[in-house]
Design an enzyme around this catalytic site. Structure first.
Site, short mmCIF file in Angstrom:
data_model
loop_
_atom_site.label_atom_id
_atom_site.label_comp_id
_atom_site.label_asym_id
_atom_site.label_seq_id
_atom_site.Cartn_x
_atom_site.Cartn_y
_atom_site.Cartn_z
N ARG A 18 1.45 57.59 46.42
CA ARG A 18 1.20 57.67 44.96
C ARG A 18 2.50 57.61 44.16
NH1 ARG A 18 -2.24 62.80 43.91
NH2 ARG A 18 -1.04 63.57 45.68
N LYS A 21 1.86 56.60 40.45
CA LYS A 21 1.38 57.70 39.62
C LYS A 21 2.53 58.59 39.18
CE LYS A 21 -1.20 62.03 40.28
NZ LYS A 21 -2.13 62.01 39.13
N ILE A 438 -18.18 70.82 29.56
CA ILE A 438 -18.78 70.06 30.66
C ILE A 438 -18.61 70.76 32.00
CG2 ILE A 438 -18.78 67.83 31.86
CD1 ILE A 438 -19.92 67.89 28.97
N CYS A 523 -5.74 59.43 40.08
CA CYS A 523 -6.15 58.97 41.40
C CYS A 523 -7.15 59.96 41.99
CB CYS A 523 -4.95 58.86 42.32
SG CYS A 523 -3.73 57.65 41.79
N TRP A 568 -19.27 57.82 44.47
CA TRP A 568 -17.85 58.16 44.46
C TRP A 568 -17.33 58.49 45.85
CZ3 TRP A 568 -17.06 61.48 39.41
CH2 TRP A 568 -17.21 60.64 38.30
N HIS A 701 -9.54 62.57 27.56
CA HIS A 701 -8.55 61.81 28.31
C HIS A 701 -7.30 61.51 27.48
CE1 HIS A 701 -12.28 61.09 30.54
NE2 HIS A 701 -11.49 61.08 31.59
#
Length: 764
Positions: A18, A21, A438, A523, A568, A701
């Site tokens: 990663r 990222k 949520i 990720c 997923w 986000h």
């Protein structure tokens, strides 16, 4: 005899560890200067190309690497920057590029939605009267870099004009032809400059061709490619499709391009049938997508070779290009980092690097290579696949029998929603426009560090449980102080909403570094469903009951639904996805019953991925929706009328599945609307929805804190088409990726917006 060439369609961006990222997040945090950031990306990009070069891939894609997302790359290449980002022309600065993706305090981010039926999210280009210009020829830059730095004569990759426009927003359908005329000169310029530079093949991705298209669509596409071919006649254009069979086969293979890539994994039966019925042009290369670019199982190479031989017989004198079925963006990078884990199942797995090995081996075998290395590779893959499918963990008779029993039964609740709603209101006594979240709260560095201590054995179970309970206490208090009406425990014990449940169910495998990109730098590490799924013990009861003991307000139990867990995860490929979904539903049903028996009266079963599993052809939608809805309802059907079932969905085209959303029969559904700026309201203008609904009033986000008035406008728009008595107010998704201060500030503003409307309703 056909000529055989190996190729790749796209390679994962994130790096085996990663690295991508980490570069992005360091740059965003101001810890990495722009020059070092750009240099780090170049190093990673070249390393990815070198891997493919060393494996012997014949046609190596260049330009598939991204700074965030390939649709955003294309939009900024054409200068399509919404006015709110104060762009004044020329190459788009990095700060502006990332502002479009992530938003700023003064400018909301661009909408984000799923890339076809995958779990990858792309940034939706906004046209809105903007005039496209070519700010920089990104495919040309990528081609030059690969050739200069590594001696690779690469295959530049770009998104085709029709797919790009069909996935963009901000124009009326009748404007499409005029937009095509605006974009065509820019695509022509890209191609002519590549031709002048000496490029041989150019990959133009048009996955829109596997969706349900009209004759008018195909006429437009034919005209587009006639013009592109005429502009750069010396280039070989590979028109690449993936994720399903092409919808209009005869018209597609007649397009004036030099190669057409077809998916012979997803939609294989239809593509093969079309090939048999109509043949394939002798003057075109056929890209044969044989290796699954979306799953992690070792391929049965003997079976793949037989399919390739069949295709070769139908294309006797042309060029066959052996490649993955799609970009390898959707799978982890390499199994080499798994050597310390999953030893028993590791031989059955193939990530991106191993899939490239399979492509090369297949290419050699198809070209007539029968050396010991090739022959033993074919035999080993066939033997391993047989061994996997015959294993005891894929053939649990008790699970199979129980699944058949519930799948064939009723999935209806005891009473209709109209009855349940009254009973639940009497039980919970919630105010008008109840507020909630949520499910997840910030996964702070302290939370991540505590989990690391626990996983490495530095902390024992009791220490970790104490830490989680302290976090729950803190956030129950914060929620009460903010004035939220329905609370959550915060999910501090969970890394990922699917991984958490998979770790506690039989039939799931977890990788050590099996990361894939979901959106931006986010990720995920999808579980691998390798066997029959079985409930072992309660998974969420302890934390939920503890949270409920701290407050007099209702606390929701939080579960991930069966279809989302399915979509997923990397799913076993020996039985149907429908069968696997029912196995998961049976296991979750037992968890729902455990929560209810423990006194939890609200249970949220999230299905954010239901829409993304929708087949790409409308003719296949109903079958998928029928079994998906059935699986969800099986999970919740046994509860009492007074137990309130919630669900959540995010970032998708909801108008496609409004009827299915209604059929879920959830008491409350929460849906994202912030990035789509309330566009979902149009669906509710046209389709009545008469059950509880919460429309996300701000975008989690983005790091910005939305103002009270901004959220109030979203609420006002919703109340113009929805009954206030059924309306809930919440963020559009979980808050695990946000900071504590911005989370509290945003929720405080959300509660204030709700109170503003309660006062207004009381006055009315």
């Amino acid at each position: 005899m056909s000529r055989i060439v190996s190729s790749n369609i796209g390679y994962p961006r994130i790096g085996a560890k990663r690295e991508w990222k980490k570069l992005l997040e360091s740059f965003w945090a101001g810890k990495l200067p722009e020059e070092q950031f750009v240099s780090g990306l170049e190093t990673l990009r070249l390393a990815h190309l070198k891997v493919q070069q060393e494996k012997g891939i014949g046609l190596i894609p260049v330009g598939d690497f991204s700074l965030y997302d390939h649709m955003l790359d294309t939009a900024t290449m054409f200068g399509l920057v919404p006015k709110r980002f104060a762009y004044d022309g020329g190459p788009v600065p990095l700060q502006t590029y990332y502002a479009m993706a992530r938003g700023t305090q003064g400018a909301p981010a661009c909408e984000m939605t799923k890339w076809f039926n995958t779990n990858y999210h792309y940034i939706v280009p906004e046209l809105n009267g903007l005039t496209p210009v070519l700010t920089v020829n990104k495919p040309l830059e990528a081609y030059r870099e690969a050739k200069r730095k590594l001696g690779i004569d690469g295959k530049p990759v770009l998104i085709g004009p029709y797919t790009f426009l069909k996935l963009s927003k901000g124009y009326a359908p009748e404007q499409l032809d005029a937009l095509i005329e605006l974009f065509l000169p820019l695509y022509k310029q890209i191609l002519t400059e590549l031709e002048r530079e000496g490029a041989v093949w150019v990959q133009i991705d048009e996955p829109i061709l596997v969706t349900s298209l009209s004759e008018t669509d195909m006429e437009r596409i034919a005209d587009i490619y006639a013009q592109l071919h005429a502009a750069a006649p010396g280039l070989k254009l590979m028109l690449q499709t993936y994720f399903d069979s092409v919808e209009q086969y005869e018209q597609t293979v007649a397009l004036p391009v030099q190669g057409i890539g077809l998916d012979f994994v997803h939609g294989a039966d239809r593509n093969i049938a079309a090939l048999r019925a109509h043949g394939f042009p002798a003057d075109k290369a056929l890209g044969v997508g044989l290796i699954d670019g979306r799953n992690v199982w070792l391929a049965d190479l003997e079976a793949k070779l037989q399919l390739l031989d069949e295709v070769s017989a139908l294309v006797p004198s042309g060029t066959l290009i052996v490649q993955p079925s799609s970009s390898l963006l959707h799978v982890p990078v390499t199994t080499r980092t798994e050597e310390q884990a999953n030893a028993d199942l590791l031989p059955f797995l193939a990530f991106a690097d191993e899939k490239l090995d399979e492509v090369v081996l297949l290419s050699k075998a198809a070209a007539g290579d029968r050396t010991d290395t090739v022959r033993s590779g074919l035999e080993a893959s066939a033997r391993l696949v047989r061994e996997l499918n015959a294993s005891s963990f894929r053939n649990r008779s008790t699970v199979r029998a129980a699944t058949r029993h519930i799948a064939g039964g009723s999935s209806a609740r005891q009473s209709p929603y109209s009855v349940r709603h009254i009973l639940q209101q009497n039980k919970f006594q919630l105010p008008l426009l109840p507020t909630t979240t949520i499910g997840s709260f910030p996964q702070t560095p302290e939370v991540r560090q505590a989990r690391k201590h626990w996983r490495t054995g530095e902390w024992n179970e009791a220490q970790y449980r104490t830490f989680v309970q302290e976090q729950i206490q803190t956030w129950i208090k914060i929620q009460e102080e903010l004035g939220l009406d329905v609370l959550v425990h915060g999910e501090f014990e969970r890394t990922d909403m699917v991984e958490f449940f998979g770790e506690k169910l039989d039939g799931f495998l977890f990788t050590r570094n099996g990361w894939v990109q979901s959106y931006g730098s986010r990720c995920v590490k999808p579980p691998v469903i390798y066997g029959d799924v079985e409930f072992v013990r309660p998974m969420t009861v302890e934390e939920t009951v503890y949270a409920q003991s701290l407050t007099g307000k209702p606390v929701k139990g939080m579960l991930t639904g069966p279809v989302t867990i399915l979509n997923w995860s990397f799913v076993r490929d020996d039985i149907s996805r429908e069968q696997v979904s029912y196995q998961i539903a049976l296991a979750l049903r037992q968890e729902v019953e455990a929560l209810e028996n423990a006194g939890i009266g609200m249970i949220q079963i999230d299905e954010p991925a239901l829409r993304e599993g929708l087949p790409l052809k409308q003719q296949d939608w109903q079958h998928y929706l029928d079994w998906s809805v059935h699986a969800f309802r099986l999970t919740s059907a046994a509860v009492k009328d007074t137990t309130q079932i919630h669900t959540h969905m995010c970032y998708c085209e909801f108008h496609d599945i409004i009827d299915a959303i209604r059929a879920l029969d959830a008491d409350v559904i929460s849906i994202e609307t912030s990035r789509s700026h309330g566009e979902l309201m149009q669906s509710f203008d046209e389709h009545t929805y008469d059950q509880g609904i919460g429309l996300g009033v701000y975008d989690i986000h983005s790091p910005r804190v939305p103002a009270v008035d901004e959220m109030a406008r979203t609420i006002e728009r919703a109340l113009s088409v929805l009954e206030p008595e059924l309306f809930w107010i919440n963020p559009d998704c979980g808050l695990k990726t946000r900071g504590v201060e911005e989370t509290v500030a945003s929720l405080r503003n959300m509660v204030a917006a709700a109170e503003q409307f309660r006062a207004r309703c009381a006055e009315a």
